[in-house]
Scaffold this motif. Sequence first.
Motif, PDB file in Angstrom:
ATOM      1  N   ILE A  36      75.567 110.615  15.673  1.00 18.75           N
ATOM      2  CA  ILE A  36      75.865 110.731  17.099  1.00 18.75           C
ATOM      3  C   ILE A  36      74.561 110.649  17.879  1.00 18.75           C
ATOM      4  CG2 ILE A  36      76.863 112.185  18.899  1.00 18.75           C
ATOM      5  CD1 ILE A  36      78.598 113.419  16.571  1.00 18.75           C
ATOM      6  N   PRO A  38      72.646 110.925  21.342  1.00 19.26           N
ATOM      7  CA  PRO A  38      72.839 111.550  22.653  1.00 19.26           C
ATOM      8  C   PRO A  38      72.465 110.583  23.779  1.00 19.26           C
ATOM      9  CG  PRO A  38      70.737 112.225  21.745  1.00 19.26           C
ATOM     10  CD  PRO A  38      71.418 111.380  20.690  1.00 19.26           C
ATOM     11  N   ALA A  52      78.860 114.981  22.882  1.00 13.63           N
ATOM     12  CA  ALA A  52      78.261 114.897  21.543  1.00 13.63           C
ATOM     13  C   ALA A  52      78.766 116.030  20.660  1.00 13.63           C
ATOM     14  CB  ALA A  52      76.736 114.934  21.642  1.00 13.63           C
ATOM     15  N   ARG A  68      73.871 114.974  14.653  1.00 14.68           N
ATOM     16  CA  ARG A  68      73.450 114.720  16.032  1.00 14.68           C
ATOM     17  C   ARG A  68      72.054 115.303  16.156  1.00 14.68           C
ATOM     18  NH1 ARG A  68      75.632 119.582  19.240  1.00 14.68           N
ATOM     19  NH2 ARG A  68      76.691 120.749  17.605  1.00 14.68           N
TER      20      ARG A  68
END
Length: 164
Positions: A36, A38, A52, A68
């Motif tokens: 993921i 951002p 996110a 993330r």
Amino acid sequence: MVQKGQFLERSTLIPVGAVVMEGTAHRGKRAPPLLILPPRPDEGGGMDHVIAAELAWAAASAGFPTLRFNHRGVGASQGTRGRDLALLEDAEAAMRVLLENAGTSALAVAALHGGAQVALALQARFPSVGGLCLVAPADVDASVLARVTCPLLVVQGEEDGRMP
């Protein structure tokens, strides 16, 4: 204590050059793992962006490993905030950590806002990116989307004027 069936969120260190970025990972056994990205730091983006966090929770709840992270100079990530090439280097470093931790050679990437530009560059350079999800992508030309060679999902709010 984490009970059987609960997902566990773990802090993760991501080396990039001489510094370390912070990340948050979830374990999972399903494939592909999800990286993921951002929003860009100049958009005020970080790994704790509400979308996110929701993407990570949804994927982890379904059994997919996720990662993330905060780009250099954001949150607890070391280094100086960068642009373009530096953001791509950050994403590459996070991708390597996720692929190693998940024990696989392919992953999917979800990107938010200006992170879409980074995701598209990552997909163009690495065949291991087997799918893209761009959420409210910013400053992405439709002709660039036409050159994507993997499955692509673009999520755009009806009232969001970011896409041409």
